[in-house]
Design an enzyme around this catalytic site. Sequence first.
Site, PDB file in Angstrom:
ATOM      1  N   ASP A 166      35.730  10.916  28.261  1.00  0.00           N
ATOM      2  CA  ASP A 166      36.630  10.313  29.258  1.00  0.00           C
ATOM      3  C   ASP A 166      37.870   9.671  28.668  1.00  0.00           C
ATOM      4  OD1 ASP A 166      35.077   8.172  28.049  1.00  0.00           O
ATOM      5  OD2 ASP A 166      35.995   6.900  29.578  1.00  0.00           O
ATOM      6  N   ASP A 209      30.378  12.373  24.840  1.00  0.00           N
ATOM      7  CA  ASP A 209      30.703  10.965  24.656  1.00  0.00           C
ATOM      8  C   ASP A 209      29.647  10.157  25.409  1.00  0.00           C
ATOM      9  OD1 ASP A 209      32.192   8.581  24.315  1.00  0.00           O
ATOM     10  OD2 ASP A 209      33.333   8.945  26.159  1.00  0.00           O
ATOM     11  N   PHE A 210      29.566   8.854  25.144  1.00  0.00           N
ATOM     12  CA  PHE A 210      28.563   8.024  25.833  1.00  0.00           C
ATOM     13  C   PHE A 210      29.204   7.168  26.929  1.00  0.00           C
ATOM     14  CE2 PHE A 210      25.858   4.200  26.155  1.00  0.00           C
ATOM     15  CZ  PHE A 210      24.708   4.817  26.615  1.00  0.00           C
ATOM     16  N   ASP A 211      29.995   6.164  26.517  1.00  0.00           N
ATOM     17  CA  ASP A 211      30.602   5.253  27.503  1.00  0.00           C
ATOM     18  C   ASP A 211      31.650   5.966  28.340  1.00  0.00           C
ATOM     19  OD1 ASP A 211      29.572   2.409  26.792  1.00  0.00           O
ATOM     20  OD2 ASP A 211      30.077   3.316  24.868  1.00  0.00           O
TER      21      ASP A 211
HETATM   22 MG   LIG Z   1      34.139   7.119  26.501  1.00  0.00          MG
END
Ligand SMILES: [Mg+2]
Length: 265
Positions: A202, A24-26
Amino acid sequence: MPDPALLDAVEVFAAHPSVLVATDFDGALAPLVLDPADSRPLEGGMEALTALADLPRTTVALVSGRDLAALRELSGAAEPLVLVGSHGAEDSRRPDGLVLSQEQRDLLATLETDLREVTEAHPGSRIEDKPAGRVLHTRGIDPQVGAAALDAAAALGERHTALVVTPGKEVVELAVAHVGKGTALVALAEELGVDAVFYAGDDVTDEQGFEALAQDPDAARAARRLTVRVGDGETAAQFRVADEPGLVGVLRAVLQARARSSAGG
Ligand SMILES: [Mg+2]
């Protein structure tokens, strides 16, 4: 330092002949910030992923809810990294970025035509293009006209039952596909034919990823997965790191282990 059990799992993962390392990124590579446009990856994470992507039989992917253009810009990622955007509805390897069947593409064209009729009949209402759908906005126009426009748009969901209709405040979204990170990850692993998949994230949408990888129809690949939750909260992932810097540490460990194993060590 990542926990020793996770480091052991990284060694096992990195030794498989072909692997997909996805994240994932954010909230994983990039700390969450107030304004999403200010989001930037932490130092070290993208560097580790870029180096991993240069190793043999190693594919690296960023999997995000963001659209492809924003994901590309904020991450600075370039080929051979694979970018999967809009929760799986976009893939940087596709010519137009879209992951849609012919049926879904046809439905998107029909939706466009039908929604145009709605905006023509309800002055001031407007269409926003999304990769796998359209959004009708009525903010700022006469409330009665706006409500009628939203009703007319939502009714398209009855005419075309494959549409996913999501009403909101002065807005209705009509999507031809909801892919989801889990479906996207397993499809990518299948398409690449990799032996094992790493995934870290996350959020709730990443939980779909952890679950889907655990239930991969290729049971051997499911057993070889390595999933990592970033931060607290209930999780279906096998391991956890406290925060984004913790994930950077794990990605560096994956890089080191993979470099060693591809050097024949
Ligand atoms: Mg995320």
